[in-house]
Design a protein around this motif. Structure first.
Motif, PDB file in Angstrom:
ATOM      1  N   LEU A 247       0.826  -1.208   0.000  1.00  0.00           N
ATOM      2  CA  LEU A 247       0.000   0.000   0.000  1.00  0.00           C
ATOM      3  C   LEU A 247       0.860   1.257   0.000  1.00  0.00           C
ATOM      4  CD1 LEU A 247      -2.835  -1.011   2.490  1.00  0.00           C
ATOM      5  CD2 LEU A 247      -2.747  -1.276   0.012  1.00  0.00           C
ATOM      6  N   ASP A 248       2.026   1.168  -0.650  1.00  0.00           N
ATOM      7  CA  ASP A 248       2.873   2.342  -0.784  1.00  0.00           C
ATOM      8  C   ASP A 248       2.297   3.273  -1.845  1.00  0.00           C
ATOM      9  OD1 ASP A 248       3.479   1.184  -3.244  1.00  0.00           O
ATOM     10  OD2 ASP A 248       5.427   0.427  -2.592  1.00  0.00           O
ATOM     11  N   GLU A 249       3.009   4.342  -2.142  1.00  0.00           N
ATOM     12  CA  GLU A 249       2.497   5.364  -3.064  1.00  0.00           C
ATOM     13  C   GLU A 249       2.203   4.794  -4.439  1.00  0.00           C
ATOM     14  OE1 GLU A 249       3.857   9.716  -4.917  1.00  0.00           O
ATOM     15  OE2 GLU A 249       5.017   8.752  -3.317  1.00  0.00           O
ATOM     16  N   ASN A 250       2.990   3.809  -4.880  1.00  0.00           N
ATOM     17  CA  ASN A 250       2.827   3.252  -6.222  1.00  0.00           C
ATOM     18  C   ASN A 250       2.029   1.957  -6.240  1.00  0.00           C
ATOM     19  OD1 ASN A 250       4.470   5.315  -7.421  1.00  0.00           O
ATOM     20  ND2 ASN A 250       6.292   4.228  -6.665  1.00  0.00           N
ATOM     21  N   LEU A 251       1.525   1.520  -5.099  1.00  0.00           N
ATOM     22  CA  LEU A 251       0.801   0.252  -5.010  1.00  0.00           C
ATOM     23  C   LEU A 251       1.615  -0.863  -5.667  1.00  0.00           C
ATOM     24  CD1 LEU A 251      -2.782   1.560  -5.881  1.00  0.00           C
ATOM     25  CD2 LEU A 251      -1.867   1.070  -3.614  1.00  0.00           C
ATOM     26  N   SER A 252       2.834  -1.022  -5.235  1.00  0.00           N
ATOM     27  CA  SER A 252       3.794  -1.893  -5.908  1.00  0.00           C
ATOM     28  C   SER A 252       3.507  -3.366  -5.648  1.00  0.00           C
ATOM     29  CB  SER A 252       5.220  -1.578  -5.422  1.00  0.00           C
ATOM     30  OG  SER A 252       5.510  -0.213  -5.568  1.00  0.00           O
ATOM     31  N   TYR A 253       3.540  -4.146  -6.732  1.00  0.00           N
ATOM     32  CA  TYR A 253       3.482  -5.599  -6.588  1.00  0.00           C
ATOM     33  C   TYR A 253       4.732  -6.064  -5.859  1.00  0.00           C
ATOM     34  CZ  TYR A 253       4.473 -10.432  -7.827  1.00  0.00           C
ATOM     35  OH  TYR A 253       4.832 -11.756  -7.777  1.00  0.00           O
ATOM     36  N   GLN A 254       4.556  -6.975  -4.898  1.00  0.00           N
ATOM     37  CA  GLN A 254       5.663  -7.411  -4.060  1.00  0.00           C
ATOM     38  C   GLN A 254       6.090  -8.848  -4.311  1.00  0.00           C
ATOM     39  OE1 GLN A 254       7.297  -5.341  -1.550  1.00  0.00           O
ATOM     40  NE2 GLN A 254       6.277  -3.894  -2.923  1.00  0.00           N
ATOM     41  N   ALA A 255       5.157  -9.782  -4.211  1.00  0.00           N
ATOM     42  CA  ALA A 255       5.551 -11.186  -4.247  1.00  0.00           C
ATOM     43  C   ALA A 255       4.327 -12.063  -4.472  1.00  0.00           C
ATOM     44  CB  ALA A 255       6.249 -11.583  -2.939  1.00  0.00           C
ATOM     45  N   THR A 256       4.610 -13.333  -4.791  1.00  0.00           N
ATOM     46  CA  THR A 256       3.569 -14.331  -5.013  1.00  0.00           C
ATOM     47  C   THR A 256       3.915 -15.597  -4.236  1.00  0.00           C
ATOM     48  OG1 THR A 256       2.974 -13.509  -7.215  1.00  0.00           O
ATOM     49  CG2 THR A 256       2.424 -15.798  -6.733  1.00  0.00           C
ATOM     50  N   GLY A 257       2.908 -16.219  -3.642  1.00  0.00           N
ATOM     51  CA  GLY A 257       3.095 -17.473  -2.927  1.00  0.00           C
ATOM     52  C   GLY A 257       2.004 -18.462  -3.265  1.00  0.00           C
ATOM     53  N   VAL A 258       2.220 -19.718  -2.879  1.00  0.00           N
ATOM     54  CA  VAL A 258       1.270 -20.789  -3.161  1.00  0.00           C
ATOM     55  C   VAL A 258       1.157 -21.684  -1.939  1.00  0.00           C
ATOM     56  CG1 VAL A 258       0.723 -22.764  -4.631  1.00  0.00           C
ATOM     57  CG2 VAL A 258       1.862 -20.782  -5.619  1.00  0.00           C
ATOM     58  N   VAL A 259      -0.072 -22.057  -1.592  1.00  0.00           N
ATOM     59  CA  VAL A 259      -0.292 -23.065  -0.556  1.00  0.00           C
ATOM     60  C   VAL A 259      -1.231 -24.123  -1.128  1.00  0.00           C
ATOM     61  CG1 VAL A 259       0.056 -21.474   1.370  1.00  0.00           C
ATOM     62  CG2 VAL A 259      -2.242 -21.813   0.467  1.00  0.00           C
ATOM     63  N   ASP A 260      -1.118 -25.326  -0.642  1.00  0.00           N
ATOM     64  CA  ASP A 260      -1.987 -26.406  -1.093  1.00  0.00           C
ATOM     65  C   ASP A 260      -3.397 -26.199  -0.562  1.00  0.00           C
ATOM     66  OD1 ASP A 260       0.039 -27.718  -2.473  1.00  0.00           O
ATOM     67  OD2 ASP A 260       0.663 -28.855  -0.708  1.00  0.00           O
ATOM     68  N   GLY A 261      -4.382 -26.599  -1.372  1.00  0.00           N
ATOM     69  CA  GLY A 261      -5.774 -26.484  -0.976  1.00  0.00           C
ATOM     70  C   GLY A 261      -6.378 -25.144  -1.359  1.00  0.00           C
ATOM     71  N   VAL A 262      -7.666 -25.006  -1.084  1.00  0.00           N
ATOM     72  CA  VAL A 262      -8.406 -23.792  -1.433  1.00  0.00           C
ATOM     73  C   VAL A 262      -8.964 -23.154  -0.161  1.00  0.00           C
ATOM     74  CG1 VAL A 262      -9.001 -24.677  -3.707  1.00  0.00           C
ATOM     75  CG2 VAL A 262     -10.564 -25.067  -1.808  1.00  0.00           C
ATOM     76  N   ILE A 263      -9.344 -21.903  -0.268  1.00  0.00           N
ATOM     77  CA  ILE A 263      -9.885 -21.188   0.887  1.00  0.00           C
ATOM     78  C   ILE A 263     -11.334 -21.576   1.139  1.00  0.00           C
ATOM     79  CG2 ILE A 263     -10.507 -18.907   1.752  1.00  0.00           C
ATOM     80  CD1 ILE A 263      -8.009 -17.815   0.534  1.00  0.00           C
ATOM     81  N   GLY A 264     -12.114 -21.773   0.078  1.00  0.00           N
ATOM     82  CA  GLY A 264     -13.520 -22.111   0.252  1.00  0.00           C
ATOM     83  C   GLY A 264     -14.380 -20.882   0.442  1.00  0.00           C
ATOM     84  N   TRP A 265     -15.711 -21.103   0.546  1.00  0.00           N
ATOM     85  CA  TRP A 265     -16.632 -19.967   0.577  1.00  0.00           C
ATOM     86  C   TRP A 265     -17.521 -19.928   1.800  1.00  0.00           C
ATOM     87  CZ3 TRP A 265     -15.001 -16.438  -2.227  1.00  0.00           C
ATOM     88  CH2 TRP A 265     -14.334 -16.717  -3.426  1.00  0.00           C
ATOM     89  N   ARG A 266     -17.331 -20.825   2.733  1.00  0.00           N
ATOM     90  CA  ARG A 266     -18.176 -20.808   3.916  1.00  0.00           C
ATOM     91  C   ARG A 266     -17.878 -19.573   4.770  1.00  0.00           C
ATOM     92  NH1 ARG A 266     -20.950 -25.068   5.538  1.00  0.00           N
ATOM     93  NH2 ARG A 266     -19.575 -26.551   4.483  1.00  0.00           N
ATOM     94  N   SER A 267     -18.932 -18.923   5.248  1.00  0.00           N
ATOM     95  CA  SER A 267     -18.794 -17.725   6.058  1.00  0.00           C
ATOM     96  C   SER A 267     -18.062 -16.640   5.258  1.00  0.00           C
ATOM     97  CB  SER A 267     -18.086 -18.046   7.373  1.00  0.00           C
ATOM     98  OG  SER A 267     -18.136 -16.946   8.245  1.00  0.00           O
ATOM     99  N   SER A 268     -17.132 -15.915   5.867  1.00  0.00           N
ATOM    100  CA  SER A 268     -16.412 -14.818   5.200  1.00  0.00           C
ATOM    101  C   SER A 268     -15.001 -15.283   4.876  1.00  0.00           C
ATOM    102  CB  SER A 268     -16.374 -13.574   6.100  1.00  0.00           C
ATOM    103  OG  SER A 268     -17.679 -13.135   6.404  1.00  0.00           O
ATOM    104  N   PRO A 269     -14.701 -15.583   3.596  1.00  0.00           N
ATOM    105  CA  PRO A 269     -13.397 -16.162   3.240  1.00  0.00           C
ATOM    106  C   PRO A 269     -12.210 -15.291   3.615  1.00  0.00           C
ATOM    107  CG  PRO A 269     -14.948 -16.399   1.427  1.00  0.00           C
ATOM    108  CD  PRO A 269     -15.593 -15.494   2.428  1.00  0.00           C
ATOM    109  N   ASN A 270     -12.371 -13.964   3.610  1.00  0.00           N
ATOM    110  CA  ASN A 270     -11.229 -13.092   3.912  1.00  0.00           C
ATOM    111  C   ASN A 270     -10.729 -13.274   5.340  1.00  0.00           C
ATOM    112  OD1 ASN A 270     -13.921 -11.621   4.160  1.00  0.00           O
ATOM    113  ND2 ASN A 270     -12.627 -10.309   5.418  1.00  0.00           N
TER     114      ASN A 270
END
Length: 667
Positions: free
Chosen positions: A366-389
């Motif tokens: 959330l800097d001035e340029n909204l700079s992309y920083q990095a990418t990661g991966v985890v196994d599995g999915v978050i799903g949609w039950r309740s509030s995923p965030n």
């Protein structure tokens, strides 16, 4: 990867985008590398890979590469559509009780200092309510925002009404800050689940609107800015004066044949796409009715580092920052990717997507340029039950995320801790692990509720009973399970309290369906009413349920949307207001009359007491016309001192925080 013209049938074509949480915006690029004018035109379509996203880091590869990647993606998706072989994607820290002003409640949010859009905002003196469209027998009233001023006796008086523009009929949410009211509206009805992005082969020009009003004089709100942006507003947050929005955009290309099958028709589609200037394939921002300007140049957009000149993906995500007090102060950055969940801390924004039973996470500063920083991966999915965030949380420069793998038939749940190392978000800790090998959840149990609070994590799983797990995350590289509690029912939403207590909101189950060993006597276990529980976690190795309140034959919207919960914390003394919808039937003679009732429950917990307990103080049942059913999922409330406001539908009712108090309204 196989060439599109040889084997594209089993590849990703239709992009599933969810809003939530979420938020996506597109980029733009220079036109100088956007067409093949001056070059020899191809006589056949090159062999391209199927349109796909990637699970690796992104990079700024330059305008030419971004242009080719996006155009390849548009053509590949068009080709796959024309072969009728379409498949969907395989997707399946602190708490802000009341920190903006003392004495009254504000929107219940995930992170302190990070405001979230909702249909209700209140600043202690003025209430702003996004009202739904109304269909009356003699007239239709479009969606609008009501402005109601609080009087000295705490009654309300409507002082103004703002009609939503006809082109943007659905209010996605509002913000109120520093005498500015921000109204977010989409041009189409948006849904949190199964919302599809526009398809690139079908001309489909969508925009969303941001109206900003000066409300320093509530009786006469004045438009200070009217902004439109190409695409779909998926999610938003506010920190201070700045509004952050994630926008999703897929360019609409005119002149394409969605049923092309011959070599000539396919080549015509390809030439139409590559000869389209990139300025026509990028989203624009429009200020106060003026001509649009590009949000970004293509050279500023990030694309998968692993992509070749045969790869492509048409969808763009743009993160936009707009200063509510000075809209000329704005910035944007874009990536070519897909996302279905957005989480934002005070420092970073994270976009996640499900790809091949993995969750890909992109980090944007959330800097001035909204700079992309990095990418990661985890196994599995978050799903949609309740509030995923709520399944993501950043703390002490580490991201915690809860994911589930369903490929083996029995769900396998993992808690992962990630840290940024260069352009990678690497997993540095995970549960289960060698020192804490216990599985998260019993066999067959799914995750119902997740909450992170500082260096603790809380997870609820359920199939027959409700195990509540407590995790120690103080050492990111060595997370461990501290304790668990098994009780009937489950919690969809968890709210940490002061002094080592936790509130759980969910459903009670029929205890008769559960045998003493926890197995089921009757399957499935029946849910039989809203349940609110107070948990004592002062000893995290032995969490306890202090007590619970069950309302039979009912549910609360808090189970699915935590904005429906109102919280006022006064030095450890908590007041909670949550809407309830009950149902039942009456038999009169041979006729059965079904009924529903909407109300607001008032609950208390004093965490400073020697033995804190959850107490139901009162329940406000407004005298609503029972002949006209109004869905209670959007019910809201405000607590201001000893006064409570209950919002049901577009009306507001008032009462006192006391048993058997009079009810006034509607306003």
């Amino acid at each position: 990867m196989q060439p599109v013209q040889k084997n594209i049938g089993n590849q990703l074509c239709l992009v599933v985008i969810v809003l939530i949480i979420f938020t996506l915006v597109a980029c733009s690029s220079d036109d100088k590398n956007a067409s093949t004018s001056g070059q020899q035109k191809p006589t056949e379509v090159p062999e391209l890979n199927a349109a796909t996203t990637f699970n690796g880091p992104l990079t700024k590869a330059g305008a030419t590469s971004v242009s080719q990647f996006i155009k390849n993606g548009i053509y590949s998706a068009t080709y796959e559509y024309s072969t009728n072989q379409r498949l969907e994607d395989s997707a399946s820290p602190t708490v802000n009780d009341s920190d903006s002003a003392p004495g009254f409640s504000t929107t219940n949010t995930q992170e302190a200092g990070v405001d979230e859009a909702d249909r209700l905002k209140y600043n202690g003196g003025t209430m702003f309510l996004a009202a739904h469209a109304e269909w009356q027998s003699d007239h239709y009233k479009p969606a609008h925002v009501r402005i109601l001023e609080r009087q000295n006796d705490f009654s309300l008086s409507e002082t103004a009404e703002i009609l939503v523009e006809e082109a943007f009929p659905e209010v996605a949410g509002i913000y109120q800050h520093n005498e500015r009211l921000a109204i977010l509206s989409n041009s189409i009805q948006m849904y949190r689940i199964d919302d599809f992005s526009p398809e690139p082969w079908i001309p489909h020009e969508e925009k969303w609107s941001l109206q900003i009003y000066d409300t320093s004089v509530p009786t006469t709100p004045v438009v200070s800015s009217q902004i439109e942006i190409d695409g779909t507003m998926l999610s938003s947050r506010r920190i201070g004066d700045n509004l952050f929005i994630v926008n999703g955009y897929t360019a609409a290309v005119n002149g394409l044949s969605p049923t092309a099958s011959t070599d000539k028709e396919l080549l015509d589609n390809y030439l139409t796409i590559i000869n389209t200037p990139m300025s026509e394939l990028m989203p624009k921002i429009y200020f106060d009715g003026a001509d649009g300007v590009l949000l970004n140049q293509a050279a500023d957009c990030s694309m998968p580092a692993a992509a070749t000149d045969k790869d492509g993906y048409a969808h763009l995500l743009t993160v936009v920052r707009i200063n509510l007090l000075d809209v000329s102060d704005y910035s944007a950055s874009c990536i070519s990717s897909v996302a279905d969940v957005m989480y934002m801390s005070t420092d970073n924004l994270y976009l996640t997507a499900s790809v091949n039973n993995q969750t890909v996470i992109h980090k944007v500063s959330l800097d001035e340029n909204l700079s992309y920083q990095a990418t990661g991966v985890v196994d599995g999915v978050i799903g949609w039950r309740s509030s995923p965030n709520l399944r993501l949380s950043e703390y002490d420069n580490h991201l915690r995320i809860m994911s589930s793998d369903y490929t083996s038939g029995e769900p396998v749940h993992r808690l992962s801790v990630l840290a940024q190392q260069g352009s990678q978000l690497n997993v540095v800790g995970q549960l289960p692990n060698d020192t804490s090998p216990e599985p998260i959840g019993k066999p067959g149990e799914d995750i119902y509720g997740v909450r992170f609070f500082a260096d603790r994590g809380y997870v609820v799983t359920f199939e027959r009973i409700d195990p509540l797990y407590v995790f120690d995350l103080s050492i990111p590289t060595a997370p461990q399970m501290l304790g668990e509690l098994e009780i009937p029912g489950f919690s969809n939403y968890l709210h940490p309290l002061d002094n080592g207590y936790l509130l759980g909101v969910g459903q009670q189950v029929n205890i008769e369906d559960i045998l003493e060993n926890g197995s089921d006597a009757v399957a499935p276990v029946a849910q039989n009413g809203m349940k609110v529980s107070l948990f004592d976690i002062t000893d995290p190795t032995q969490p306890l349920e202090v007590n619970s309140i069950v309302t039979p034959d009912s549910y609360t919207p808090v189970e699915y949307d935590y904005h429906a919960l109102t919280v006022l914390n006064t030095n450890g003394r908590y007041q909670f207001a949550l809407p309830i919808e009950k149902w039942g039937s009456n038999i009169t003679g041979v006729a059965t009359r079904r009924w529903s009732q909407n109300s607001l429950a008032l609950l208390e917990v004093d965490t400073n007491a020697a033995q804190p307990e959850l107490v139901k103080r009162a329940e406000i049942v407004a005298p609503i016309n029972d002949e006209q059913y109004i869905y209670g999922g959007q019910d809201r409330s405000v607590i201001h001192g000893s006064t409570v406001y209950y919002i049901h539908g577009n009306q507001v009712w008032r009462s006192l925080w006391a048993e058997n108090a009079d009810i006034f309204g509607p306003y």
